[in-house]
Motif scaffolding. Structure first.
Motif, PDB file in Angstrom:
ATOM      1  N   LYS A   1      64.515  56.650 101.419  1.00  0.00           N
ATOM      2  CA  LYS A   1      63.210  57.546 101.383  1.00  0.00           C
ATOM      3  C   LYS A   1      63.796  58.832 102.119  1.00  0.00           C
ATOM      4  N   LEU A   2      63.992  58.647 103.591  1.00  0.00           N
ATOM      5  CA  LEU A   2      64.296  59.769 104.511  1.00  0.00           C
ATOM      6  C   LEU A   2      66.259  60.263 103.947  1.00  0.00           C
ATOM      7  N   THR A   3      67.161  59.032 103.206  1.00  0.00           N
ATOM      8  CA  THR A   3      68.227  59.642 103.652  1.00  0.00           C
ATOM      9  C   THR A   3      68.080  60.012 102.278  1.00  0.00           C
ATOM     10  N   TRP A   4      66.952  59.686 101.518  1.00  0.00           N
ATOM     11  CA  TRP A   4      67.561  60.966 100.011  1.00  0.00           C
ATOM     12  C   TRP A   4      67.282  62.156 100.896  1.00  0.00           C
ATOM     13  N   LYS A   5      65.934  62.332 101.778  1.00  0.00           N
ATOM     14  CA  LYS A   5      65.877  63.914 102.116  1.00  0.00           C
ATOM     15  C   LYS A   5      66.743  64.541 102.820  1.00  0.00           C
ATOM     16  N   LYS A   6      67.488  63.543 103.482  1.00  0.00           N
ATOM     17  CA  LYS A   6      68.399  64.478 104.265  1.00  0.00           C
ATOM     18  C   LYS A   6      69.464  64.913 103.674  1.00  0.00           C
ATOM     19  N   GLU A   7      69.704  64.033 102.589  1.00  0.00           N
ATOM     20  CA  GLU A   7      70.884  64.017 101.835  1.00  0.00           C
ATOM     21  C   GLU A   7      70.685  65.599 101.078  1.00  0.00           C
ATOM     22  N   ALA A   8      69.229  65.603 100.528  1.00  0.00           N
ATOM     23  CA  ALA A   8      68.789  66.769  99.789  1.00  0.00           C
ATOM     24  C   ALA A   8      67.997  68.120 100.194  1.00  0.00           C
ATOM     25  N   MET A   9      68.536  68.111 101.407  1.00  0.00           N
ATOM     26  CA  MET A   9      68.217  68.850 102.381  1.00  0.00           C
ATOM     27  C   MET A   9      69.599  69.840 102.754  1.00  0.00           C
ATOM     28  N   THR A  10      70.797  69.329 102.400  1.00  0.00           N
ATOM     29  CA  THR A  10      71.560  70.692 102.060  1.00  0.00           C
ATOM     30  C   THR A  10      71.498  71.319 101.376  1.00  0.00           C
ATOM     31  N   PHE A  11      70.917  70.782 100.290  1.00  0.00           N
ATOM     32  CA  PHE A  11      70.500  72.279  99.475  1.00  0.00           C
ATOM     33  C   PHE A  11      69.345  72.729  99.197  1.00  0.00           C
ATOM     34  N   ILE A  12      68.342  72.329  99.400  1.00  0.00           N
ATOM     35  CA  ILE A  12      66.729  72.679  98.652  1.00  0.00           C
ATOM     36  C   ILE A  12      65.946  72.662 100.300  1.00  0.00           C
ATOM     37  N   ASP A  13      65.246  73.625 100.736  1.00  0.00           N
ATOM     38  CA  ASP A  13      64.715  74.187 102.187  1.00  0.00           C
ATOM     39  C   ASP A  13      63.671  73.023 102.271  1.00  0.00           C
ATOM     40  N   GLU A  14      63.505  72.493 103.512  1.00  0.00           N
ATOM     41  CA  GLU A  14      62.925  71.313 103.811  1.00  0.00           C
ATOM     42  C   GLU A  14      61.307  71.824 103.163  1.00  0.00           C
ATOM     43  N   SER A  15      61.101  72.902 103.018  1.00  0.00           N
ATOM     44  CA  SER A  15      59.723  73.185 102.865  1.00  0.00           C
ATOM     45  C   SER A  15      59.656  72.627 100.976  1.00  0.00           C
ATOM     46  N   LYS A  16      60.897  72.323 100.625  1.00  0.00           N
ATOM     47  CA  LYS A  16      60.152  72.898  99.042  1.00  0.00           C
ATOM     48  C   LYS A  16      60.333  70.821  98.310  1.00  0.00           C
ATOM     49  N   ILE A  17      60.647  70.275  99.731  1.00  0.00           N
ATOM     50  CA  ILE A  17      60.897  68.677  99.500  1.00  0.00           C
ATOM     51  C   ILE A  17      59.310  67.973 100.200  1.00  0.00           C
ATOM     52  N   GLN A  18      59.238  67.053  99.074  1.00  0.00           N
ATOM     53  CA  GLN A  18      57.634  66.595  99.466  1.00  0.00           C
ATOM     54  C   GLN A  18      57.885  64.859 100.026  1.00  0.00           C
ATOM     55  N   VAL A  19      58.000  64.239 100.856  1.00  0.00           N
ATOM     56  CA  VAL A  19      58.536  62.538 100.181  1.00  0.00           C
ATOM     57  C   VAL A  19      56.554  62.067 101.394  1.00  0.00           C
ATOM     58  N   ILE A  20      56.500  61.248  99.784  1.00  0.00           N
ATOM     59  CA  ILE A  20      55.059  60.622  99.239  1.00  0.00           C
ATOM     60  C   ILE A  20      55.068  59.372 100.724  1.00  0.00           C
ATOM     61  N   GLU A  21      53.970  59.366 101.214  1.00  0.00           N
ATOM     62  CA  GLU A  21      54.378  58.243 102.079  1.00  0.00           C
ATOM     63  C   GLU A  21      53.362  57.236 101.944  1.00  0.00           C
ATOM     64  N   GLY A  22      52.018  57.166 101.535  1.00  0.00           N
ATOM     65  CA  GLY A  22      51.246  56.620 101.004  1.00  0.00           C
ATOM     66  C   GLY A  22      50.264  56.913 100.627  1.00  0.00           C
ATOM     67  N   GLN A  23      49.522  55.873 100.165  1.00  0.00           N
ATOM     68  CA  GLN A  23      48.771  56.079  98.560  1.00  0.00           C
ATOM     69  C   GLN A  23      47.543  56.981  98.307  1.00  0.00           C
ATOM     70  N   SER A  24      46.780  57.892 100.231  1.00  0.00           N
ATOM     71  CA  SER A  24      46.360  59.021 100.490  1.00  0.00           C
ATOM     72  C   SER A  24      47.134  60.178 100.695  1.00  0.00           C
ATOM     73  N   ASP A  25      48.534  60.074 100.021  1.00  0.00           N
ATOM     74  CA  ASP A  25      48.944  61.570  99.946  1.00  0.00           C
ATOM     75  C   ASP A  25      48.829  62.258  98.651  1.00  0.00           C
ATOM     76  N   VAL A  26      48.895  63.372  98.321  1.00  0.00           N
ATOM     77  CA  VAL A  26      48.595  64.371  97.350  1.00  0.00           C
ATOM     78  C   VAL A  26      50.096  64.827  97.223  1.00  0.00           C
TER      79      VAL A  26
END
Length: 222
Positions: free
Chosen positions: A80-105
């Protein structure tokens, strides 16, 4: 048909990395090929290390030019964090959400969402109904005196306890109510990336049933 893509914005962002990078020709060809196929369904089967993640992300961003067009990546938890790291090349981090657990919305102001297979079912509710079997009650002579319907019980593979067997419901009301409670459905994703899709090869697994049902109901464009 041929599909023309302006790769300059992507190369510009890649050039700012350390060390600088740029899209390779096979990656550009893959993106153009994906955008040109009619049903926009594809499997990227390149060898390891040749840039499949970037191919997928660039294809997704080309296909979803609006900030309102949402992308989701379903992958093993370990990447998951690998995908986030690669995505941050093109997308601002504030526009990326990594869903970590069942309580995340699911935060509706994001462009890209990353979730692992193991928790997908927490965000999608299957409409289920109990399974029953007909049992004959016989007297001492073997004559059937009554037929009753009783629930079919199976062993839960995780808890080892006996639970009632269920099946997918065809009741429209039940399906509609289940979808209303499913953030994976209500978020309305336009582009879906499934990493390590071979993990869905077992048709009887909960993850495969959940993701297959969601894709059939949601009908994402890509």
């Amino acid at each position: 048909k041929n599909y023309e893509v302006d790769f300059e914005p992507f190369d510009e962002k890649l050039s700012k990395l350390n060390p600088p990078r740029k899209l390779k020709q096979h990656q550009k060809d893959a993106v153009k090929w994906f955008m040109s196929i009619l049903n926009h369904r594809a499997i990227i089967a390149d060898d390891m290390g040749v840039g499949k993640t970037i191919e997928g992300l660039v294809s997704a961003l080309v296909a979803t030019p609006s900030d309102e067009d949402k992308i989701i990546v379903i992958c093993p938890a370990s990447v998951k964090l690998t995908w986030k790291k690669e995505a941050m090349t093109f997308i601002d981090e504030s526009k990326i959400q990594v869903i970590e657990g069942q309580s995340d919305v699911f935060e509706q102001d994001k462009k890209l969402y990353i979730i692992n297979f193991d928790i997908v079912s927490s965000y999608y509710e299957l409409a289920l109904e109990p399974v029953y079997e007909e049992v004959e009650i016989k007297d001492a002579d073997g004559t059937v005196i009554e037929k009753i319907s009783r629930p079919v019980m199976v062993k839960n593979p995780n808890t080892k306890q006996m639970i009632q067997k269920t099946k997918k419901s065809r009741d429209r009301h039940a399906i509609t109510e289940a979808l209303k409670k499913s953030p994976l459905f209500t978020t309305n994703f336009k582009f879906v990336i499934i990493d390590e899709a071979h993990l869905l090869s077992n048709k009887t697994s909960n993850r495969t049933k959940t993701i297959s049902d969601w894709l059939k109901k949601a009908k994402p464009e890509f």
